[in-house]
Design a protein around this motif. Structure first.
Motif, PDB file in Angstrom:
ATOM      1  N   VAL A  28       0.861  -1.180   0.000  1.00 21.57           N
ATOM      2  CA  VAL A  28       0.000   0.000   0.000  1.00 21.57           C
ATOM      3  C   VAL A  28       0.898   1.230   0.000  1.00 21.57           C
ATOM      4  O   VAL A  28       1.710   1.416   0.924  1.00 21.57           O
ATOM      5  CB  VAL A  28      -0.923   0.014   1.242  1.00 21.57           C
ATOM      6  CG1 VAL A  28      -1.768   1.266   1.264  1.00 21.57           C
ATOM      7  CG2 VAL A  28      -1.780  -1.243   1.275  1.00 21.57           C
ATOM      8  N   LEU A  29       0.767   2.065  -1.020  1.00 18.10           N
ATOM      9  CA  LEU A  29       1.595   3.261  -1.116  1.00 18.10           C
ATOM     10  C   LEU A  29       1.260   4.225   0.021  1.00 18.10           C
ATOM     11  O   LEU A  29       0.116   4.614   0.199  1.00 18.10           O
ATOM     12  CB  LEU A  29       1.373   3.952  -2.467  1.00 18.10           C
ATOM     13  CG  LEU A  29       2.216   5.194  -2.721  1.00 18.10           C
ATOM     14  CD1 LEU A  29       3.709   4.850  -2.780  1.00 18.10           C
ATOM     15  CD2 LEU A  29       1.775   5.869  -4.018  1.00 18.10           C
ATOM     16  N   LEU A  30       2.285   4.579   0.798  1.00 19.51           N
ATOM     17  CA  LEU A  30       2.119   5.547   1.886  1.00 19.51           C
ATOM     18  C   LEU A  30       2.447   6.953   1.423  1.00 19.51           C
ATOM     19  O   LEU A  30       1.740   7.906   1.740  1.00 19.51           O
ATOM     20  CB  LEU A  30       3.024   5.178   3.065  1.00 19.51           C
ATOM     21  CG  LEU A  30       2.744   3.852   3.740  1.00 19.51           C
ATOM     22  CD1 LEU A  30       3.801   3.568   4.800  1.00 19.51           C
ATOM     23  CD2 LEU A  30       1.351   3.855   4.351  1.00 19.51           C
ATOM     24  N   ILE A  61       8.310  -1.251   3.168  1.00 18.39           N
ATOM     25  CA  ILE A  61       9.285  -1.465   2.107  1.00 18.39           C
ATOM     26  C   ILE A  61       9.361  -0.196   1.271  1.00 18.39           C
ATOM     27  O   ILE A  61       8.341   0.469   1.047  1.00 18.39           O
ATOM     28  CB  ILE A  61       8.926  -2.716   1.262  1.00 18.39           C
ATOM     29  CG1 ILE A  61      10.081  -3.099   0.335  1.00 18.39           C
ATOM     30  CG2 ILE A  61       7.616  -2.536   0.536  1.00 18.39           C
ATOM     31  CD1 ILE A  61       9.937  -4.510  -0.245  1.00 18.39           C
ATOM     32  N   ASN A  62      10.571   0.170   0.877  1.00 22.23           N
ATOM     33  CA  ASN A  62      10.804   1.393   0.110  1.00 22.23           C
ATOM     34  C   ASN A  62      11.558   1.058  -1.169  1.00 22.23           C
ATOM     35  O   ASN A  62      12.412   0.170  -1.175  1.00 22.23           O
ATOM     36  CB  ASN A  62      11.659   2.389   0.904  1.00 22.23           C
ATOM     37  CG  ASN A  62      11.030   2.769   2.210  1.00 22.23           C
ATOM     38  OD1 ASN A  62       9.814   2.919   2.307  1.00 22.23           O
ATOM     39  ND2 ASN A  62      11.842   2.925   3.231  1.00 22.23           N
ATOM     40  N   LEU A  63      11.277   1.816  -2.220  1.00 21.33           N
ATOM     41  CA  LEU A  63      12.023   1.710  -3.467  1.00 21.33           C
ATOM     42  C   LEU A  63      12.683   3.052  -3.750  1.00 21.33           C
ATOM     43  O   LEU A  63      11.991   4.059  -3.925  1.00 21.33           O
ATOM     44  CB  LEU A  63      11.104   1.315  -4.628  1.00 21.33           C
ATOM     45  CG  LEU A  63      11.776   1.258  -6.000  1.00 21.33           C
ATOM     46  CD1 LEU A  63      12.846   0.157  -6.036  1.00 21.33           C
ATOM     47  CD2 LEU A  63      10.744   1.047  -7.098  1.00 21.33           C
ATOM     48  N   ARG A  64      14.021   3.050  -3.762  1.00 21.92           N
ATOM     49  CA  ARG A  64      14.801   4.238  -4.106  1.00 21.92           C
ATOM     50  C   ARG A  64      15.117   4.169  -5.596  1.00 21.92           C
ATOM     51  O   ARG A  64      15.708   3.190  -6.055  1.00 21.92           O
ATOM     52  CB  ARG A  64      16.090   4.274  -3.280  1.00 21.92           C
ATOM     53  CG  ARG A  64      15.825   4.328  -1.794  1.00 21.92           C
ATOM     54  CD  ARG A  64      17.139   4.238  -0.981  1.00 21.92           C
ATOM     55  NE  ARG A  64      16.816   4.021   0.415  1.00 21.92           N
ATOM     56  CZ  ARG A  64      16.806   2.825   1.017  1.00 21.92           C
ATOM     57  NH1 ARG A  64      17.141   1.738   0.354  1.00 21.92           N
ATOM     58  NH2 ARG A  64      16.486   2.723   2.290  1.00 21.92           N
ATOM     59  N   VAL A  65      14.711   5.192  -6.337  1.00 20.92           N
ATOM     60  CA  VAL A  65      14.813   5.170  -7.796  1.00 20.92           C
ATOM     61  C   VAL A  65      16.047   5.931  -8.257  1.00 20.92           C
ATOM     62  O   VAL A  65      16.115   7.151  -8.137  1.00 20.92           O
ATOM     63  CB  VAL A  65      13.538   5.742  -8.450  1.00 20.92           C
ATOM     64  CG1 VAL A  65      13.647   5.686  -9.967  1.00 20.92           C
ATOM     65  CG2 VAL A  65      12.298   4.988  -7.963  1.00 20.92           C
ATOM     66  N   GLY A  66      17.009   5.188  -8.759  1.00 21.60           N
ATOM     67  CA  GLY A  66      18.236   5.774  -9.279  1.00 21.60           C
ATOM     68  C   GLY A  66      19.452   5.126  -8.654  1.00 21.60           C
ATOM     69  O   GLY A  66      19.352   4.100  -7.967  1.00 21.60           O
ATOM     70  N   TYR A  67      20.603   5.741  -8.898  1.00 18.95           N
ATOM     71  CA  TYR A  67      21.867   5.166  -8.423  1.00 18.95           C
ATOM     72  C   TYR A  67      22.773   6.260  -7.869  1.00 18.95           C
ATOM     73  O   TYR A  67      22.942   7.298  -8.500  1.00 18.95           O
ATOM     74  CB  TYR A  67      22.597   4.461  -9.569  1.00 18.95           C
ATOM     75  CG  TYR A  67      21.765   3.390 -10.221  1.00 18.95           C
ATOM     76  CD1 TYR A  67      21.547   2.174  -9.586  1.00 18.95           C
ATOM     77  CD2 TYR A  67      21.170   3.604 -11.455  1.00 18.95           C
ATOM     78  CE1 TYR A  67      20.768   1.190 -10.166  1.00 18.95           C
ATOM     79  CE2 TYR A  67      20.390   2.627 -12.041  1.00 18.95           C
ATOM     80  CZ  TYR A  67      20.196   1.423 -11.393  1.00 18.95           C
ATOM     81  OH  TYR A  67      19.413   0.460 -11.969  1.00 18.95           O
ATOM     82  N   THR A  68      23.285   6.002  -6.707  1.00 24.09           N
ATOM     83  CA  THR A  68      24.360   6.798  -6.120  1.00 24.09           C
ATOM     84  C   THR A  68      25.316   5.798  -5.475  1.00 24.09           C
ATOM     85  O   THR A  68      24.956   4.632  -5.262  1.00 24.09           O
ATOM     86  CB  THR A  68      23.846   7.772  -5.036  1.00 24.09           C
ATOM     87  OG1 THR A  68      23.279   7.005  -3.962  1.00 24.09           O
ATOM     88  CG2 THR A  68      22.829   8.769  -5.577  1.00 24.09           C
ATOM     89  N   ASP A  69      26.519   6.231  -5.151  1.00 28.70           N
ATOM     90  CA  ASP A  69      27.437   5.339  -4.435  1.00 28.70           C
ATOM     91  C   ASP A  69      26.800   4.872  -3.138  1.00 28.70           C
ATOM     92  O   ASP A  69      26.913   3.706  -2.756  1.00 28.70           O
ATOM     93  CB  ASP A  69      28.764   6.047  -4.125  1.00 28.70           C
ATOM     94  CG  ASP A  69      29.670   6.146  -5.336  1.00 28.70           C
ATOM     95  OD1 ASP A  69      29.361   5.535  -6.388  1.00 28.70           O
ATOM     96  OD2 ASP A  69      30.707   6.837  -5.233  1.00 28.70           O
ATOM     97  N   ASN A  70      26.107   5.777  -2.452  1.00 29.58           N
ATOM     98  CA  ASN A  70      25.479   5.434  -1.184  1.00 29.58           C
ATOM     99  C   ASN A  70      24.477   4.294  -1.360  1.00 29.58           C
ATOM    100  O   ASN A  70      24.416   3.365  -0.551  1.00 29.58           O
ATOM    101  CB  ASN A  70      24.810   6.674  -0.580  1.00 29.58           C
ATOM    102  CG  ASN A  70      24.222   6.417   0.776  1.00 29.58           C
ATOM    103  OD1 ASN A  70      23.131   5.876   0.887  1.00 29.58           O
ATOM    104  ND2 ASN A  70      24.942   6.813   1.812  1.00 29.58           N
TER     105      ASN A  70
END
Length: 143
Positions: A28-30, A61-70
């Motif tokens: 469920v999107l928060l 649960i979370n989805l981080r979109v993209g790329y960083t070194d972190n």
């Protein structure tokens, strides 16, 4: 004293996710959180993992979109927690799989999944999610 390097992040067009549900688990999107250019944080979709019957909150649960070194070496594209009373039911692994349509929409390839070397449950979840053997990284940054 040297200032820490801020990583470049990009904005995305958030979408209303398709229904993400299996036989017992629903995401469920928060909220959606835009990129933080000042802090170098990626845009994020945040979900509650919820049981389909009775709507009990099982975790997040979370989805981080993209790329960083972190993200690639520490946080991962997907972050999850399953509340203690519901652990042992593969909800984190199933939640990762339910994110697949959203991952594909945003063209995330590869998807980075990380955890501390001593986190046995998360290592198992990651192994089940990617279906390939894992090499524990410990605290060293990979080459």
């Amino acid at each position: 004293m040297t200032a820490a390097k801020r990583e470049s992040v990009r904005d995305i067009d958030f979408i209303a996710p398709p229904e993400m549900v299996d036989e017992e688990l629903r995401l469920v999107l928060l909220e959606t959180v835009p990129a933080d250019h000042q802090g170098g944080f990626l845009p994020v979709y945040k979900f509650r993992m919820q049981h389909v019957i009775g709507a009990a909150a099982l975790g997040e649960i979370n989805l981080r979109v993209g790329y960083t070194d972190n993200v690639m070496f520490y946080r991962g594209n997907i972050g999850f927690t399953v509340y203690e009373a519901y652990r042992g039911n593969a909800y984190a692994e199933r939640g990762c799989r339910l994110l697949t349509p959203l991952i594909r929409h945003h063209g995330l390839y590869p998807v980075w999944l990380t955890c501390n070397a001593d986190n046995t449950a998360s290592r198992k979840t990651i192994g089940l999610s990617i279906q390939t053997p894992l090499r524990p990284l410990g605290s060293e940054r990979p080459p």
